[in-house]
Design a protein around this motif. Structure first.
Motif, PDB file in Angstrom:
ATOM      1  N   LEU A  13       0.814  -1.216   0.000  1.00 27.26           N
ATOM      2  CA  LEU A  13       0.000   0.000   0.000  1.00 27.26           C
ATOM      3  C   LEU A  13       0.848   1.268   0.000  1.00 27.26           C
ATOM      4  CD1 LEU A  13      -2.731  -0.959   2.637  1.00 27.26           C
ATOM      5  CD2 LEU A  13      -3.072  -0.696   0.170  1.00 27.26           C
ATOM      6  N   HIS A  14       2.115   1.172   0.403  1.00 23.75           N
ATOM      7  CA  HIS A  14       2.981   2.344   0.546  1.00 23.75           C
ATOM      8  C   HIS A  14       3.539   2.747  -0.808  1.00 23.75           C
ATOM      9  CE1 HIS A  14       2.684   0.901   4.673  1.00 23.75           C
ATOM     10  NE2 HIS A  14       3.183   2.060   5.086  1.00 23.75           N
ATOM     11  N   ARG A  15       2.786   3.583  -1.518  1.00 22.84           N
ATOM     12  CA  ARG A  15       3.142   3.996  -2.877  1.00 22.84           C
ATOM     13  C   ARG A  15       3.397   5.503  -2.879  1.00 22.84           C
ATOM     14  NH1 ARG A  15      -1.744   0.901  -3.167  1.00 22.84           N
ATOM     15  NH2 ARG A  15      -2.807   2.917  -3.094  1.00 22.84           N
ATOM     16  N   PRO A  16       4.643   5.941  -2.891  1.00 21.54           N
ATOM     17  CA  PRO A  16       4.920   7.375  -2.943  1.00 21.54           C
ATOM     18  C   PRO A  16       4.219   8.033  -4.131  1.00 21.54           C
ATOM     19  CG  PRO A  16       6.923   6.175  -2.447  1.00 21.54           C
ATOM     20  CD  PRO A  16       5.884   5.141  -2.803  1.00 21.54           C
ATOM     21  N   GLY A  17       3.486   9.103  -3.847  1.00 27.97           N
ATOM     22  CA  GLY A  17       2.737   9.783  -4.891  1.00 27.97           C
ATOM     23  C   GLY A  17       1.332   9.248  -5.085  1.00 27.97           C
ATOM     24  N   ASN A  18       0.993   8.161  -4.416  1.00 28.38           N
ATOM     25  CA  ASN A  18      -0.355   7.591  -4.486  1.00 28.38           C
ATOM     26  C   ASN A  18      -0.722   7.080  -3.094  1.00 28.38           C
ATOM     27  OD1 ASN A  18      -2.801   6.545  -5.359  1.00 28.38           O
ATOM     28  ND2 ASN A  18      -1.902   4.706  -6.261  1.00 28.38           N
ATOM     29  N   PRO A  19      -0.861   7.987  -2.139  1.00 24.64           N
ATOM     30  CA  PRO A  19      -0.971   7.577  -0.739  1.00 24.64           C
ATOM     31  C   PRO A  19      -2.295   6.908  -0.386  1.00 24.64           C
ATOM     32  CG  PRO A  19      -1.326   9.934  -0.938  1.00 24.64           C
ATOM     33  CD  PRO A  19      -0.905   9.456  -2.300  1.00 24.64           C
ATOM     34  N   PHE A  20      -2.209   5.909   0.468  1.00 22.25           N
ATOM     35  CA  PHE A  20      -3.409   5.330   1.060  1.00 22.25           C
ATOM     36  C   PHE A  20      -3.657   6.009   2.400  1.00 22.25           C
ATOM     37  CE2 PHE A  20      -0.157   2.947   3.249  1.00 22.25           C
ATOM     38  CZ  PHE A  20      -0.705   2.547   4.463  1.00 22.25           C
ATOM     39  N   ILE A  21      -4.875   5.865   2.885  1.00 22.54           N
ATOM     40  CA  ILE A  21      -5.255   6.446   4.172  1.00 22.54           C
ATOM     41  C   ILE A  21      -5.202   5.360   5.233  1.00 22.54           C
ATOM     42  CG2 ILE A  21      -7.092   7.560   5.505  1.00 22.54           C
ATOM     43  CD1 ILE A  21      -8.084   8.736   2.803  1.00 22.54           C
ATOM     44  N   LEU A  22      -4.322   5.546   6.203  1.00 28.54           N
ATOM     45  CA  LEU A  22      -4.265   4.649   7.350  1.00 28.54           C
ATOM     46  C   LEU A  22      -5.318   5.132   8.337  1.00 28.54           C
ATOM     47  CD1 LEU A  22      -2.828   2.292   8.782  1.00 28.54           C
ATOM     48  CD2 LEU A  22      -1.284   3.982   9.793  1.00 28.54           C
ATOM     49  N   ALA A  23      -6.428   4.417   8.405  1.00 27.72           N
ATOM     50  CA  ALA A  23      -7.600   4.849   9.174  1.00 27.72           C
ATOM     51  C   ALA A  23      -7.441   4.444  10.636  1.00 27.72           C
ATOM     52  CB  ALA A  23      -8.865   4.226   8.581  1.00 27.72           C
ATOM     53  N   ASN A  24      -7.151   5.412  11.488  1.00 28.23           N
ATOM     54  CA  ASN A  24      -6.908   5.125  12.902  1.00 28.23           C
ATOM     55  C   ASN A  24      -8.218   4.914  13.650  1.00 28.23           C
ATOM     56  OD1 ASN A  24      -4.604   7.148  11.935  1.00 28.23           O
ATOM     57  ND2 ASN A  24      -3.762   5.754  13.450  1.00 28.23           N
ATOM     58  N   ALA A  25      -8.390   3.709  14.165  1.00 26.98           N
ATOM     59  CA  ALA A  25      -9.589   3.321  14.907  1.00 26.98           C
ATOM     60  C   ALA A  25      -9.268   3.251  16.394  1.00 26.98           C
ATOM     61  CB  ALA A  25     -10.104   1.980  14.400  1.00 26.98           C
ATOM     62  N   TRP A  26     -10.295   3.081  17.205  1.00 27.08           N
ATOM     63  CA  TRP A  26     -10.073   3.027  18.654  1.00 27.08           C
ATOM     64  C   TRP A  26     -10.766   1.859  19.327  1.00 27.08           C
ATOM     65  CZ3 TRP A  26     -12.286   6.899  15.846  1.00 27.08           C
ATOM     66  CH2 TRP A  26     -13.669   7.034  15.925  1.00 27.08           C
ATOM     67  N   ASP A  27     -11.521   1.074  18.576  1.00 28.31           N
ATOM     68  CA  ASP A  27     -12.101  -0.158  19.105  1.00 28.31           C
ATOM     69  C   ASP A  27     -12.528  -1.021  17.922  1.00 28.31           C
ATOM     70  OD1 ASP A  27     -14.472   1.004  18.172  1.00 28.31           O
ATOM     71  OD2 ASP A  27     -15.290   1.359  20.170  1.00 28.31           O
ATOM     72  N   ALA A  28     -13.016  -2.218  18.217  1.00 31.09           N
ATOM     73  CA  ALA A  28     -13.400  -3.127  17.135  1.00 31.09           C
ATOM     74  C   ALA A  28     -14.524  -2.545  16.290  1.00 31.09           C
ATOM     75  CB  ALA A  28     -13.821  -4.479  17.721  1.00 31.09           C
ATOM     76  N   GLY A  29     -15.469  -1.855  16.941  1.00 27.90           N
ATOM     77  CA  GLY A  29     -16.590  -1.297  16.189  1.00 27.90           C
ATOM     78  C   GLY A  29     -16.160  -0.216  15.213  1.00 27.90           C
ATOM     79  N   SER A  30     -15.310   0.708  15.654  1.00 27.11           N
ATOM     80  CA  SER A  30     -14.850   1.754  14.734  1.00 27.11           C
ATOM     81  C   SER A  30     -13.988   1.163  13.628  1.00 27.11           C
ATOM     82  CB  SER A  30     -14.100   2.848  15.499  1.00 27.11           C
ATOM     83  OG  SER A  30     -12.977   2.334  16.186  1.00 27.11           O
ATOM     84  N   ALA A  31     -13.216   0.138  13.939  1.00 28.37           N
ATOM     85  CA  ALA A  31     -12.412  -0.521  12.906  1.00 28.37           C
ATOM     86  C   ALA A  31     -13.303  -1.147  11.846  1.00 28.37           C
ATOM     87  CB  ALA A  31     -11.505  -1.572  13.535  1.00 28.37           C
ATOM     88  N   ARG A  32     -14.370  -1.809  12.281  1.00 26.67           N
ATOM     89  CA  ARG A  32     -15.268  -2.452  11.320  1.00 26.67           C
ATOM     90  C   ARG A  32     -16.047  -1.423  10.508  1.00 26.67           C
ATOM     91  NH1 ARG A  32     -15.655  -8.032  12.094  1.00 26.67           N
ATOM     92  NH2 ARG A  32     -17.620  -8.180  10.970  1.00 26.67           N
ATOM     93  N   LEU A  33     -16.443  -0.330  11.129  1.00 25.73           N
ATOM     94  CA  LEU A  33     -17.112   0.737  10.379  1.00 25.73           C
ATOM     95  C   LEU A  33     -16.186   1.294   9.300  1.00 25.73           C
ATOM     96  CD1 LEU A  33     -18.976   2.775  13.146  1.00 25.73           C
ATOM     97  CD2 LEU A  33     -20.037   1.511  11.274  1.00 25.73           C
ATOM     98  N   LEU A  34     -14.953   1.570   9.668  1.00 26.46           N
ATOM     99  CA  LEU A  34     -14.001   2.126   8.700  1.00 26.46           C
ATOM    100  C   LEU A  34     -13.724   1.140   7.577  1.00 26.46           C
ATOM    101  CD1 LEU A  34     -11.650   3.836  11.281  1.00 26.46           C
ATOM    102  CD2 LEU A  34     -12.975   5.023   9.519  1.00 26.46           C
ATOM    103  N   ALA A  35     -13.618  -0.139   7.926  1.00 19.29           N
ATOM    104  CA  ALA A  35     -13.414  -1.154   6.892  1.00 19.29           C
ATOM    105  C   ALA A  35     -14.616  -1.211   5.954  1.00 19.29           C
ATOM    106  CB  ALA A  35     -13.168  -2.513   7.541  1.00 19.29           C
ATOM    107  N   GLY A  36     -15.812  -1.155   6.526  1.00 24.30           N
ATOM    108  CA  GLY A  36     -17.018  -1.199   5.716  1.00 24.30           C
ATOM    109  C   GLY A  36     -17.176   0.004   4.817  1.00 24.30           C
TER     110      GLY A  36
END
Length: 274
Positions: A13-36
């Motif tokens: 995923l680490h592509r200079p010039g084509n960045p991905f967003i590392l979505a910082n979550a704080w629990d399982a629910g927020s992680a699953r929401l961000l994944a969804g």
């Protein structure tokens, strides 16, 4: 494959010039929401995790707590998860190395290590900071699977050293074996451009504070490979709680509660495919 060996997918995923967003979550629910909602990778946030424990940010979470939290997020989605692990939970290079080894065991795809210690929140001397990353990188390379180590130069953000020193440190961290480097909240976007141009490894940028006003396209033009959120998304959530609570408790006004997401929508987002 991703669940058992997340490293290659995360590294790709680490592509200079084509960045991905590392979505910082704080629990399982927020992680699953961000994944969804389309996240390609999940990060922990030391501050946001501390908030869930009723603690302030800054050295208040133990290594065991952070590892258990990271493992919870690993289990929550099939996405790679990177740990925001402050100073590696110890001053000595071996502390950083042990944190890497334990993070691999916890199923994390990578971690970030800062160059500032606690409780003083002061930068480690240059040589010591480099040796800490060298030890962490050696542990990562000795792991039985791929693991992405991000080295953070935090002194600019806390006002402890200038951007020239941050550049010096980031280049030294890359030479010591870091896979990614990161100077949170430098003075100007041009400093991110300079870091990306100078660094032989991918660069992370933080979309928080004034940098939340910068669109992804500008980060891409700068050469950034990864955009993390830190605790910004958690703080937005806390702002909603804060404002709704003030309206309720000060004015008896419940109308902020009418702006919530429907339960059915949340249920669908939580149903992340395995």
């Amino acid at each position: 494959m991703t669940r058992h060996d997340p490293g290659p997918a995360f590294r790709a995923l680490h592509r200079p010039g084509n960045p991905f967003i590392l979505a910082n979550a704080w629990d399982a629910g927020s992680a699953r929401l961000l994944a969804g909602l389309g996240a390609e990778a999940i990060g922990t946030s030391s501050a946001a995790h501390a908030f869930t424990l009723g603690r302030p940010d800054g050295g208040t979470v133990t290594r065991d707590e952070a590892l258990a939290h990271g493992a919870d997020l690993v289990a929550a989605t099939p996405l790679p998860v990177s740990g925001d692990f402050e100073n590696g939970f110890g001053d000595a290079p071996e502390d950083c190395a042990e944190t890497v080894r334990l993070s691999v065991e916890a199923g994390l795809a990578g971690i970030s290590i800062e160059d500032t210690g606690f409780p003083a929140k002061a930068p480690y001397p240059f040589a010591e900071a480099v040796e800490r990353i060298r030890a962490a990188a050696a542990a990562a390379r000795a792991a039985p699977r791929d693991f992405v180590l991000c080295a953070r130069a935090d002194g600019v953000m806390i006002g402890a050293y200038d951007m020239e020193e941050a550049l010096r440190r980031c280049l030294a961290y890359a030479e010591a074996g870091a896979d990614c480097v990161y100077t949170p909240l430098p003075p100007d976007m041009s400093d991110i451009v300079r870091l990306c141009a100078a660094s032989p490894v991918p660069v992370n940028a933080l979309a928080a504070g004034p940098y939340a006003n910068i669109p992804r396209a500008d980060y891409a033009s700068a050469g950034v490979a990864r955009i993390s959120l830190g605790s910004a998304l958690a703080r937005v959530t806390h702002r909603v709680i804060h404002d709704a609570a003030q309206a309720m408790f000060d004015q008896g006004d419940f109308t902020p509660l009418t702006h919530g997401i429907g339960g059915g929508r949340i249920d669908r987002l939580l149903a992340v495919p395995e």
